[in-house]
Write an enzyme that holds these catalytic residues in place. Sequence first.
Site, PDB file in Angstrom:
ATOM      1  N   HIS A  99      10.333  -8.045 -21.144  1.00  0.00           N
ATOM      2  CA  HIS A  99      11.465  -7.671 -20.146  1.00  0.00           C
ATOM      3  C   HIS A  99      11.287  -5.659 -20.811  1.00  0.00           C
ATOM      4  O   HIS A  99      10.218  -5.958 -21.147  1.00  0.00           O
ATOM      5  CB  HIS A  99      12.372  -7.415 -21.768  1.00  0.00           C
ATOM      6  CG  HIS A  99      12.814  -8.543 -22.285  1.00  0.00           C
ATOM      7  ND1 HIS A  99      12.002  -9.348 -23.010  1.00  0.00           N
ATOM      8  CD2 HIS A  99      13.665  -9.621 -22.295  1.00  0.00           C
ATOM      9  CE1 HIS A  99      12.481 -11.012 -23.337  1.00  0.00           C
ATOM     10  NE2 HIS A  99      14.272 -10.731 -22.668  1.00  0.00           N
ATOM     11  N   ASP A 102       9.668  -4.772 -24.409  1.00  0.00           N
ATOM     12  CA  ASP A 102       8.451  -5.338 -24.649  1.00  0.00           C
ATOM     13  C   ASP A 102       6.930  -4.522 -23.655  1.00  0.00           C
ATOM     14  O   ASP A 102       6.665  -4.335 -24.656  1.00  0.00           O
ATOM     15  CB  ASP A 102       8.116  -7.459 -23.574  1.00  0.00           C
ATOM     16  CG  ASP A 102       9.018  -8.105 -24.179  1.00  0.00           C
ATOM     17  OD1 ASP A 102      10.223  -7.861 -24.612  1.00  0.00           O
ATOM     18  OD2 ASP A 102       9.487  -8.632 -23.014  1.00  0.00           O
TER      19      ASP A 102
END
Length: 436
Positions: A99, A102
């Site tokens: 993501h 992240d």
Amino acid sequence: MTPFDHLPQVSFMGPDATEPFALRTYDKTRMVLGRTMEDWLRPAVAYWHSFVANGLDPFGAPTQQRPWFQGEPLPAALQKADAAFTFLERLGLPFFCFHDRDVAPEGATLRDSNAHLDHVLDRIEQHMERTGIRLLWGTANLFSHPRYMAGAATNPDPEVFAYAAGQVTHALEATKRLGGSNYVLWGGREGYDTLLNTDLAREDAQLGRFLNLVVEHKHRIGFTGTILIEPKPMEPTKHQYDRDVATVYGFLARHNLLGEVKVNIEANHATLAGHSFEHEIATAAALGLLGSVDMNRGDPQNGWDTDQFPTNAQDLSLAILEVVRAGGLGQGGFNFDAKIRRQSIDVEDLLHAHVGGIDTMARALLIAERITLDGALDAALERRYAGWDTQFGQAALSGAMSLPMLAEHAANGGPGPSAQSGRQEALENLVTRLSC
Ligand code: XUL
Ligand code: CO
């Protein structure tokens, strides 16, 4: 220096190996039904579970310490990227997934956040070039920040819709930049907690528009990966719109997106929806939607998304068999959307988890191969439906026969058709025998 430096290089050592980090079944070059194990499985490591999660749960503090959990966010993100690629190299799997959040920290504005992501992706791109590790898919986190608490595309406020569009635009472009094979949309908070404050019809229209915008942009920038929706029935919201594969099919048909979007099926999401994992794969294959898989398992005693690594090859073989029957996942793959338990606080635990997971999948693939080569299961299926291949069966299916014509046919058939055994136990025995 990264905390993963001392981990051993994982390699295939054969079925008799007892070393804790030995792969005993997953030999990436082994040929299975005409292609390599690696080509069938295309396994990936999830950046969020492996390098971001820290053991925090609703009852207690983080238990897992990593150096990049402290310090200035941007340098820490670079440190995390360096460490992640050390781990990926030690493990030796070909793909990862991430993501946007992240990889790089959220900034004060959307522009800042985008700049942070680009900065860290420069480093990640270098690691990808150096190691040959590829991106299976990228995605945007549209569920952690409080702005998304009432949804992203389905938010009652169009400004949140626009913010989500901004984040997805950048994450999609970043995925293209890194040569990602797919782009995933999991509707984290696209659902509702109570109907008392929810206008279902509006939210469906908003979600349909959002997805059409994403597909348009994919074509605008020439991204050749597949756009995937990841079904999940609940958690974090009480009800999520992308409930299961069949629900997603209806949504795609309603919004003219069939042929443009496929599904990323997660094992534990399937069981949360009250289905088996293999049911969701078979349904997606039947509807032409099979894209990719998020590999994990639930706990049969728990009603939530425990995201554990797979350990039962016999169970899993039925799901892999459906993938084999479908001819594979194409540019999809098997992403380990799985996390180590809160008490698994050593970096070794992360390696044990992935080694066990990939070996379980390889064993499941070999069982699926045996079932396929044996042929008895497929033959039984063909026999069961053989009537539909006759001239009469074809006429009944094609529309050449009206309801009264079928009635006439049945009326002329004397005592009518005789019942046939479904042979479930015999077929279960067959599969069990081939699983040993
Ligand atoms: C959550 C989940 C996500 C998606 C990506 O249950 O599966 O991690 O895979 O957003
Ligand atoms: Co997932």
